[in-house]
Write an enzyme that holds these catalytic residues in place. Sequence first.
Site, PDB file in Angstrom:
ATOM      1  N   ASP A 198      53.654  52.265   4.774  1.00 15.79           N
ATOM      2  CA  ASP A 198      54.593  52.801   4.909  1.00 15.79           C
ATOM      3  C   ASP A 198      55.918  54.053   4.536  1.00 15.79           C
ATOM      4  O   ASP A 198      57.258  53.492   4.587  1.00 15.79           O
ATOM      5  CB  ASP A 198      55.886  51.740   6.145  1.00 15.79           C
ATOM      6  CG  ASP A 198      54.945  51.188   7.188  1.00 15.79           C
ATOM      7  OD1 ASP A 198      53.718  51.406   7.925  1.00 15.79           O
ATOM      8  OD2 ASP A 198      55.660  49.458   7.523  1.00 15.79           O
ATOM      9  N   ASN A 220      50.711  58.192  10.752  1.00 15.30           N
ATOM     10  CA  ASN A 220      50.578  57.135  11.036  1.00 15.30           C
ATOM     11  C   ASN A 220      52.367  56.807  11.870  1.00 15.30           C
ATOM     12  O   ASN A 220      52.929  57.777  11.766  1.00 15.30           O
ATOM     13  CB  ASN A 220      51.482  55.296   9.360  1.00 15.30           C
ATOM     14  CG  ASN A 220      51.184  54.145  10.238  1.00 15.30           C
ATOM     15  OD1 ASN A 220      50.384  53.941  11.178  1.00 15.30           O
ATOM     16  ND2 ASN A 220      51.533  53.536   9.875  1.00 15.30           N
ATOM     17  N   HIS A 238      55.091  54.388  13.409  1.00 18.37           N
ATOM     18  CA  HIS A 238      56.024  52.882  12.687  1.00 18.37           C
ATOM     19  C   HIS A 238      57.376  53.355  13.530  1.00 18.37           C
ATOM     20  O   HIS A 238      58.035  53.848  13.660  1.00 18.37           O
ATOM     21  CB  HIS A 238      55.928  53.481  11.113  1.00 18.37           C
ATOM     22  CG  HIS A 238      56.453  51.959  10.750  1.00 18.37           C
ATOM     23  ND1 HIS A 238      55.778  50.891  10.667  1.00 18.37           N
ATOM     24  CD2 HIS A 238      58.143  51.259  10.454  1.00 18.37           C
ATOM     25  CE1 HIS A 238      56.399  49.385  10.677  1.00 18.37           C
ATOM     26  NE2 HIS A 238      58.386  50.179   9.648  1.00 18.37           N
ATOM     27  N   ASN A 276      49.490  54.311  22.656  1.00 21.00           N
ATOM     28  CA  ASN A 276      49.553  55.534  21.559  1.00 21.00           C
ATOM     29  C   ASN A 276      48.535  55.959  21.867  1.00 21.00           C
ATOM     30  O   ASN A 276      48.614  57.075  21.779  1.00 21.00           O
ATOM     31  CB  ASN A 276      50.071  55.053  20.093  1.00 21.00           C
ATOM     32  CG  ASN A 276      51.223  55.278  20.052  1.00 21.00           C
ATOM     33  OD1 ASN A 276      52.511  56.432  20.631  1.00 21.00           O
ATOM     34  ND2 ASN A 276      52.493  54.139  19.365  1.00 21.00           N
ATOM     35  N   ILE A 306      46.075  47.023   6.671  1.00 21.34           N
ATOM     36  CA  ILE A 306      45.894  47.628   5.478  1.00 21.34           C
ATOM     37  C   ILE A 306      45.054  48.248   5.631  1.00 21.34           C
ATOM     38  O   ILE A 306      43.854  47.950   4.619  1.00 21.34           O
ATOM     39  CB  ILE A 306      47.112  47.218   4.570  1.00 21.34           C
ATOM     40  CG1 ILE A 306      47.873  47.165   4.599  1.00 21.34           C
ATOM     41  CG2 ILE A 306      47.531  47.869   3.245  1.00 21.34           C
ATOM     42  CD1 ILE A 306      49.368  46.074   4.381  1.00 21.34           C
TER      43      ILE A 306
END
Length: 192
Positions: A149, A111, A113, A22, A96
Site C-alpha cells: 500500500d 489497487n 485501498h 468493485n 500480496i
Amino acid sequence: MAISTGSKVIRTAVFISGTGSNLKSLIKFSKLKISPISINLIVSNNTKSKGLKYANIFKIKKKIFTFKNKTDEKKILVELKKNKIDLICLAGFMKILSKTFIKNFKGRILNIHPSLLPKFKGLNTHERAINKKEKYSGCTVHFVNSKLDSGKIILQKKVKIKKSDTPKTLAKRILSQEHRLYPKAILKVFNL
C-alpha cells in the site's frame, strides 16, 4: 504517471478475493463509451469468492489460483500474456504479489485501498481509523509497487467518520465511494 492508450481498448484483468462489488462496478464502467478498458479476465485466489459469479453473468473468462506456491504466480503471468492483458486492477484481492510479479507489470497494476493512504496500510482499516478517533477515513486508488500500500497515489476520496460509526457502517459508506473512485482513477491514469 499516465499510461498512453493510443486509441486501443486496454485489456484488463481484475483480481478479486471476495464479494466482487468493485469488480461489478468496473465491469459496468468498462461498458461505457468513455471507458478505456475492457475486462477480459477475472483472477481469484478464493474458490468461494462470490465475485466469481460476475464472470458467468458477464461472460468473462475466470481463473482461480490458490497462491500456495510460487508456480501459481508464474502460471498467472502465462495466463495474462495469453490473454494479452495490459492492465491489472486489484479489487479486494487479499494476497500480496511478489516483487518479480510486480516487475513484470511495472506501472500497470492498480489497487483500491479502504483508507486515506499513507494512513492505515494493510488490514482492519475501518476499525483502526475509528479506534484512533480519526475525523475522516476514505479510500485510495494507487499504483502497486513492492511495498504494501505504498505506491504512487492516483486519487483519494474522503469520508467523514460519524460518532455512531462501527467498522461495518463505515466500511459500507466507504465501499460506495470506492465504486465511484476506481473508474475516475482509471480515466485519470489514461488522461481521459
